[in-house]
Motif scaffolding. Structure first.
Motif, PDB file in Angstrom:
ATOM      1  N   ILE A  48      13.489  53.491  52.945  1.00 39.45           N
ATOM      2  CA  ILE A  48      12.340  53.458  52.445  1.00 39.45           C
ATOM      3  C   ILE A  48      12.308  54.856  51.315  1.00 39.45           C
ATOM      4  CG2 ILE A  48       9.786  54.877  53.058  1.00 39.45           C
ATOM      5  CD1 ILE A  48      10.324  53.115  55.796  1.00 39.45           C
ATOM      6  N   SER A  49      12.989  55.915  51.491  1.00 47.45           N
ATOM      7  CA  SER A  49      13.211  56.881  50.552  1.00 47.45           C
ATOM      8  C   SER A  49      14.033  56.748  49.267  1.00 47.45           C
ATOM      9  CB  SER A  49      13.381  58.459  51.300  1.00 47.45           C
ATOM     10  OG  SER A  49      14.650  58.237  51.819  1.00 47.45           O
ATOM     11  N   LEU A  50      14.938  56.057  49.544  1.00 50.29           N
ATOM     12  CA  LEU A  50      15.907  56.136  48.326  1.00 50.29           C
ATOM     13  C   LEU A  50      15.213  55.484  47.119  1.00 50.29           C
ATOM     14  CD1 LEU A  50      19.204  54.841  49.913  1.00 50.29           C
ATOM     15  CD2 LEU A  50      18.857  56.800  48.422  1.00 50.29           C
ATOM     16  N   VAL A  51      14.124  54.668  47.292  1.00 48.29           N
ATOM     17  CA  VAL A  51      13.528  54.305  46.120  1.00 48.29           C
ATOM     18  C   VAL A  51      12.786  55.430  45.234  1.00 48.29           C
ATOM     19  CG1 VAL A  51      11.147  53.832  47.115  1.00 48.29           C
ATOM     20  CG2 VAL A  51      12.332  52.263  45.243  1.00 48.29           C
ATOM     21  N   GLN A  52      12.662  56.579  46.138  1.00 46.25           N
ATOM     22  CA  GLN A  52      12.042  57.875  45.230  1.00 46.25           C
ATOM     23  C   GLN A  52      13.039  58.431  44.683  1.00 46.25           C
ATOM     24  OE1 GLN A  52       9.187  57.708  44.467  1.00 46.25           O
ATOM     25  NE2 GLN A  52       8.652  55.859  45.955  1.00 46.25           N
ATOM     26  N   LEU A  53      14.394  58.313  44.975  1.00 47.19           N
ATOM     27  CA  LEU A  53      15.523  59.397  44.569  1.00 47.19           C
ATOM     28  C   LEU A  53      15.598  59.270  43.106  1.00 47.19           C
ATOM     29  CD1 LEU A  53      17.837  61.182  45.586  1.00 47.19           C
ATOM     30  CD2 LEU A  53      19.224  59.207  45.632  1.00 47.19           C
ATOM     31  N   ALA A  54      15.806  58.110  42.546  1.00 47.25           N
ATOM     32  CA  ALA A  54      15.783  58.347  41.137  1.00 47.25           C
ATOM     33  C   ALA A  54      14.879  58.878  39.987  1.00 47.25           C
ATOM     34  CB  ALA A  54      16.008  56.747  40.302  1.00 47.25           C
ATOM     35  N   ALA A  77      14.022  46.873  30.102  1.00 45.15           N
ATOM     36  CA  ALA A  77      15.086  47.074  30.894  1.00 45.15           C
ATOM     37  C   ALA A  77      15.088  47.493  32.537  1.00 45.15           C
ATOM     38  CB  ALA A  77      15.968  48.352  30.216  1.00 45.15           C
ATOM     39  N   GLY A  78      14.083  48.433  32.704  1.00 45.91           N
ATOM     40  CA  GLY A  78      13.742  48.466  34.258  1.00 45.91           C
ATOM     41  C   GLY A  78      13.428  47.365  34.915  1.00 45.91           C
ATOM     42  N   LEU A  79      12.625  46.618  34.520  1.00 44.52           N
ATOM     43  CA  LEU A  79      12.174  45.174  34.916  1.00 44.52           C
ATOM     44  C   LEU A  79      13.534  44.228  35.174  1.00 44.52           C
ATOM     45  CD1 LEU A  79       9.002  44.229  33.148  1.00 44.52           C
ATOM     46  CD2 LEU A  79       9.317  44.947  35.631  1.00 44.52           C
ATOM     47  N   ALA A  80      14.374  44.258  34.175  1.00 43.72           N
ATOM     48  CA  ALA A  80      15.756  43.522  34.347  1.00 43.72           C
ATOM     49  C   ALA A  80      16.364  44.278  35.585  1.00 43.72           C
ATOM     50  CB  ALA A  80      16.531  43.676  33.117  1.00 43.72           C
ATOM     51  N   VAL A  81      16.376  45.781  35.530  1.00 48.40           N
ATOM     52  CA  VAL A  81      17.217  46.277  36.733  1.00 48.40           C
ATOM     53  C   VAL A  81      16.857  45.913  37.981  1.00 48.40           C
ATOM     54  CG1 VAL A  81      17.919  48.343  37.661  1.00 48.40           C
ATOM     55  CG2 VAL A  81      18.023  47.941  35.322  1.00 48.40           C
ATOM     56  N   LEU A  99      21.825  49.778  50.964  1.00 50.53           N
ATOM     57  CA  LEU A  99      21.157  51.328  50.534  1.00 50.53           C
ATOM     58  C   LEU A  99      21.526  51.481  49.107  1.00 50.53           C
ATOM     59  CD1 LEU A  99      22.473  53.005  53.899  1.00 50.53           C
ATOM     60  CD2 LEU A  99      20.128  53.189  52.952  1.00 50.53           C
ATOM     61  N   THR A 100      22.790  51.016  48.568  1.00 57.79           N
ATOM     62  CA  THR A 100      23.310  51.202  47.353  1.00 57.79           C
ATOM     63  C   THR A 100      22.344  50.398  46.197  1.00 57.79           C
ATOM     64  OG1 THR A 100      25.693  51.398  48.083  1.00 57.79           O
ATOM     65  CG2 THR A 100      25.107  50.831  45.742  1.00 57.79           C
ATOM     66  N   GLU A 105      17.442  49.821  42.808  1.00 63.35           N
ATOM     67  CA  GLU A 105      15.865  49.372  42.468  1.00 63.35           C
ATOM     68  C   GLU A 105      15.153  50.449  42.232  1.00 63.35           C
ATOM     69  OE1 GLU A 105      14.727  47.407  46.184  1.00 63.35           O
ATOM     70  OE2 GLU A 105      15.894  45.464  45.735  1.00 63.35           O
ATOM     71  N   GLY A 106      15.332  51.606  42.766  1.00 62.70           N
ATOM     72  CA  GLY A 106      14.446  52.890  42.438  1.00 62.70           C
ATOM     73  C   GLY A 106      14.502  53.321  40.987  1.00 62.70           C
ATOM     74  N   LEU A 107      15.784  53.130  40.430  1.00 70.28           N
ATOM     75  CA  LEU A 107      16.185  53.427  38.856  1.00 70.28           C
ATOM     76  C   LEU A 107      15.268  52.419  38.290  1.00 70.28           C
ATOM     77  CD1 LEU A 107      17.487  54.908  36.570  1.00 70.28           C
ATOM     78  CD2 LEU A 107      19.509  53.447  36.864  1.00 70.28           C
ATOM     79  N   GLY A 108      15.675  51.402  38.411  1.00 67.79           N
ATOM     80  CA  GLY A 108      14.845  50.040  37.863  1.00 67.79           C
ATOM     81  C   GLY A 108      12.968  50.468  37.740  1.00 67.79           C
ATOM     82  N   PHE A 109      12.817  50.815  39.013  1.00 65.47           N
ATOM     83  CA  PHE A 109      11.418  51.185  39.394  1.00 65.47           C
ATOM     84  C   PHE A 109      10.876  52.290  38.316  1.00 65.47           C
ATOM     85  CE2 PHE A 109       8.091  53.914  41.040  1.00 65.47           C
ATOM     86  CZ  PHE A 109       7.078  52.929  41.303  1.00 65.47           C
ATOM     87  N   LEU A 110      11.546  53.448  38.049  1.00 68.59           N
ATOM     88  CA  LEU A 110      11.333  54.305  37.319  1.00 68.59           C
ATOM     89  C   LEU A 110      11.368  53.909  35.891  1.00 68.59           C
ATOM     90  CD1 LEU A 110      11.067  57.375  36.981  1.00 68.59           C
ATOM     91  CD2 LEU A 110      13.496  57.800  36.679  1.00 68.59           C
TER      92      LEU A 110
END
Length: 471
Positions: A48-54, A77-81, A99-100, A105-110
């Protein structure tokens, strides 16, 4: 004809919603993941929290990069990631793989969400900007609510793997739509340069309502006031609201790539008080909102509600947040000072958060449940005034047009920090106190901090308006 019927700014907002679905897709799938991959409760918390890490680590730097690389390119680029990571995660056979890929996915969301306010500013005329940014503020509650509503049924019928694939197809389709319908970054830059050449050519002097074209090719409209005489004056004026507006001849923000060095843009952003105030306000808002939304299913389960009922109830709480976001745009468009909506929202969240976790059993089961649910609906609905207002302030308080995404990236970074820290603190207080009753004190403390920040934001807004009137 079909191209003309599609508003590109609406596509940008829809792309943000598709990115938010990836954030909300996990909670409905957690039971299936624990059964299929032996995901532990601790690993589920990290998922749950890893998506906020990026966002927590890279929000500001991604904002700087977007201003240099281009907003449209960054969103695509984010949508592609997101698409690639979600498709790969659907093949995961061990928790570490999930997890990895959740981190990616967190980076892509950002990357997908951070450039959106700058893109919206570029695509709509100034008089429509506040309502459209209020609509953008709905992207997270709408995406979360859709995932919470559809996820349980989808996972139960077709499995968590197909749920991940469905989210990937959605973001992939939105990436294609943005590429097809949103003007390229370089296109507006060429238009801006053409406008600059026209302004410097042998034509009659411009009307007093327009300032000269800047070095980056952006014309600054300052009403009847003269153009600032220095770079520092220009930065100060551009942080105020609603003028100056950075616009192309068509009235919309030119699609351009910032040519200023990243160090200069970073310094401009971090030296200005506005980005710090709105970033901190977003942090205390997101910390309490996610804490309440995240733990509502657990609270309802302890109250004896069926999981399906608890899921629908939680999705509705997330969805009504859109009402406040939409209202914020209308209020700002009508000239309401931002301090008012912010203080109303933080005050309502303080009371609503306390009642959401308070032991109200003395009222009787039915009445206690009704009061708590009404309180949490108000908590989310009125609290929605905050993100819509802060996104508008991010566009207005940015030191100049080339630092909008940097300012929004700073805001995202603090928002991610709030979402990362808020739920664990609420859970820790509940564990230490032996129940949820004291957890409302955590959310109320965040709301009080928000009230203090809203007062500071109001003073800054009034000071800038006064300075602009004096100029």
């Amino acid at each position: 004809m079909s191209r003309a019927r599609i508003d590109p700014s609406v596509l940008v907002i829809a792309a943000g919603v598709s990115a938010a679905v990836h954030v909300g897709k996990l909670p409905p799938a957690l039971p299936a993941l624990r059964d299929a991959l032996d995901v532990t409760l601790v690993q589920a918390g990290f998922l749950i929290s890893l998506v906020q890490l990026a966002g927590m680590a890279l929000g500001l730097m991604v904002g700087l990069a977007a201003d240099s690389v281009g907003l449209r390119r960054t969103m695509v680029a984010g949508l592609a990631v997101l698409t690639a990571s979600s498709l790969l995660a659907a093949t995961a056979t061990a928790p570490w793989m999930l997890l990895t890929l959740r981190g990616f996915e967190g980076l892509g969301f950002l990357l997908a969400s951070m450039p959106a306010p700058g893109l919206v500013r570029r695509l709509v005329p100034p008089e429509r900007l506040a309502p459209r940014l209020g609509l953008w503020g709905c992207y997270m509650p709408l995406g979360t609510a859709l995932a919470l509503l559809l996820g349980p049924v989808w996972v139960s019928a077709w499995g968590w793997e197909s749920w991940w694939c469905a989210a990937a197809l959605l973001s992939g389709a939105m990436a294609a739509a943005v590429l097809a319908r949103v003007p390229p970054d370089g296109e507006g830059r060429a238009q801006a340069r053409a406008a600059a050449g026209s302004a410097s050519g042998p034509v009659s002097p411009p009307a007093p309502a327009h300032a000269p074209v800047s070095e980056s090719g952006v014309r600054v409209e300052v009403g009847a006031a003269p153009a600032p005489a220095s770079a520092s004056a220009s930065a100060s004026a551009s942080a105020s609201a609603p003028e100056p507006q950075f616009s192309s001849p068509s009235g919309t923000m030119p699609a351009r790539v910032s040519e200023a060095p990243w160090g200069k843009r970073l310094g401009q952003t971090l030296r200005a008080p506005g980005p710090w105030l709105i970033a901190a306000a977003f942090a205390v808002y997101s910390a309490q909102w996610l804490s309440v939304i995240g733990f509502l299913p657990s609270v309802y389960a302890q109250a004896g509600l069926a999981p399906s009922v608890a899921g629908v109830a939680t999705a509705l709480v997330a969805a009504v947040n859109m009402l406040g976001n939409l209202a914020s745009g209308r209020l700002l468009q009508r000239g309401v000072a931002p301090q008012g909506p912010l203080q109303l929202a933080f005050g309502t969240m303080a009371i609503g958060g306390l009642l959401a976790f308070a032991p109200l059993g003395f009222l009787g089961t039915g009445l206690a449940t009704g009061v708590a649910y009404a309180a949490v609906l108000c908590f989310s609905a009125v609290g929605g005034l905050i993100p819509g207002t802060l996104f508008s302030l991010a566009v207005r308080f940015a030191p100049d047009a080339g630092t909008v995404s940097t300012t929004v990236g700073w805001m995202h970074q603090w928002s991610a920090l709030g979402q990362f820290a808020g739920p664990p603190v609420v859970a820790w207080v509940a564990t230490r106190s032996g129940g949820w009753g004291s957890s409302g004190l955590v959310t109320a403390s965040c709301a009080v901090a928000g009230l203090l920040l809203a007062a500071r934001i109001g003073r800054l807004d009034r000071r800038q308006r006064s300075g602009e009137a004096a100029a």
